[in-house]
Every structure is written in structure tokens, then in C-alpha cells.
Write a protein that holds these residues in place. Structure first.
Motif, PDB file in Angstrom:
ATOM      1  N   LEU A  71       0.830  -1.213   0.000  1.00 13.07           N
ATOM      2  CA  LEU A  71       0.000   0.000   0.000  1.00 13.07           C
ATOM      3  C   LEU A  71       0.866   1.267   0.000  1.00 13.07           C
ATOM      4  CD1 LEU A  71      -2.789  -1.119   2.478  1.00 13.07           C
ATOM      5  CD2 LEU A  71      -2.888  -1.045  -0.030  1.00 13.07           C
ATOM      6  N   ASP A  72       1.988   1.236   0.733  1.00 16.85           N
ATOM      7  CA  ASP A  72       2.911   2.378   0.719  1.00 16.85           C
ATOM      8  C   ASP A  72       3.479   2.602  -0.678  1.00 16.85           C
ATOM      9  OD1 ASP A  72       2.454   2.726   3.436  1.00 16.85           O
ATOM     10  OD2 ASP A  72       4.368   1.815   4.048  1.00 16.85           O
ATOM     11  N   ALA A  73       3.844   1.522  -1.357  1.00 15.71           N
ATOM     12  CA  ALA A  73       4.367   1.641  -2.719  1.00 15.71           C
ATOM     13  C   ALA A  73       3.304   2.195  -3.665  1.00 15.71           C
ATOM     14  CB  ALA A  73       4.866   0.280  -3.209  1.00 15.71           C
ATOM     15  N   LEU A  74       2.060   1.766  -3.479  1.00 16.83           N
ATOM     16  CA  LEU A  74       0.963   2.305  -4.301  1.00 16.83           C
ATOM     17  C   LEU A  74       0.771   3.795  -4.058  1.00 16.83           C
ATOM     18  CD1 LEU A  74      -1.828  -0.411  -4.192  1.00 16.83           C
ATOM     19  CD2 LEU A  74      -0.667   0.465  -6.217  1.00 16.83           C
ATOM     20  N   ALA A  75       0.900   4.220  -2.815  1.00 15.63           N
ATOM     21  CA  ALA A  75       0.746   5.636  -2.479  1.00 15.63           C
ATOM     22  C   ALA A  75       1.826   6.480  -3.164  1.00 15.63           C
ATOM     23  CB  ALA A  75       0.800   5.831  -0.967  1.00 15.63           C
ATOM     24  N   GLN A  76       2.995   5.886  -3.381  1.00 14.56           N
ATOM     25  CA  GLN A  76       4.098   6.583  -4.049  1.00 14.56           C
ATOM     26  C   GLN A  76       3.992   6.515  -5.572  1.00 14.56           C
ATOM     27  OE1 GLN A  76       6.533   8.363  -2.419  1.00 14.56           O
ATOM     28  NE2 GLN A  76       5.240   7.979  -0.639  1.00 14.56           N
ATOM     29  N   SER A  77       3.058   5.740  -6.082  1.00  6.80           N
ATOM     30  CA  SER A  77       2.910   5.523  -7.525  1.00  6.80           C
ATOM     31  C   SER A  77       1.451   5.685  -7.932  1.00  6.80           C
ATOM     32  CB  SER A  77       3.398   4.115  -7.890  1.00  6.80           C
ATOM     33  OG  SER A  77       4.696   3.895  -7.423  1.00  6.80           O
ATOM     34  N   PRO A  78       0.936   6.923  -7.905  1.00  8.85           N
ATOM     35  CA  PRO A  78      -0.474   7.139  -8.237  1.00  8.85           C
ATOM     36  C   PRO A  78      -0.847   6.533  -9.600  1.00  8.85           C
ATOM     37  CG  PRO A  78       0.533   9.163  -7.430  1.00  8.85           C
ATOM     38  CD  PRO A  78       1.645   8.167  -7.624  1.00  8.85           C
TER      39      PRO A  78
END
Length: 95
Positions: A71-78
Motif C-alpha cells: 500500500l505504501d508503494a501504491l501511495a508513491q505511484s499514483p
């Protein structure tokens, strides 16, 4: 090691997805396999741009807190899509 793509499916319902869907797509990939870089190369060979690769040990037993790095990686990759190995979709579905 070389990964082979047998097909793509949506995690939520198992619906088949065309390989071309990943062409030019930004993705966050995650896996729990012995050679995670082979998975990255396979995803990139389908035309996707791997924004992040979240790895876990081979045959990792997932727990709810293991989703946080994804989820953190997704937040960094809109706008990115999550991709994982076929064996991981079964693990996700069972948790």
C-alpha cells in the motif's frame, strides 16, 4: 530462472485480462518467490513499468501487516496497478 506467463487474471474475480493491458502500464509488483528479479523481468517483458517491487521470502506466510509495504508503494505511484504471481493470488484470496 525464467518465468512464464500463462495468463493474466483479476485478483477479485478471476476474470481473464489481455496481456496488452500491461503495455505501458505503471505497476507495483509483489511476490514471495526465490528469484523476485525474474518476476520483475517477466512483468517488464509484457511492457509494464515496474514502479516498485515488494519482495517477501520464498513461500512466505502472509499476514495482514504484510500489505502495508504494498500500500505504501501504491501511495508513491499514483495510478499504478498491483501485479503478483498466480500463487500469491490464491494466498490473498484465502486471507
Amino acid at each position: 530462472m525464467h518465468s512464464v506467463v500463462l495468463g493474466l487474471r483479476r485478483i477479485v474475480d478471476g476474470t481473464p485480462v489481455e496481456r496488452s493491458t500491461l503495455q505501458g502500464a505503471k505497476v507495483v509488483a509483489f511476490c514471495g518467490i526465490g528469484e523476485p528479479e525474474s518476476f520483475r523481468r517477466t512483468v517488464e517483458s509484457l511492457g509494464a513499468e515496474v514502479m516498485a517491487l515488494v519482495t517477501y521470502p520464498d513461500h512466505h506466510r502472509y499476514a495482514p501487516q504484510d500489505l502495508r509495504p504494498i500500500l505504501d508503494a501504491l501511495a508513491q505511484s499514483p495510478g499504478a496497478t498491483i501485479v503478483t504471481t498466480g500463487s500469491m493470488t490464491m494466498v490473498i484470496a484465502s486471507t
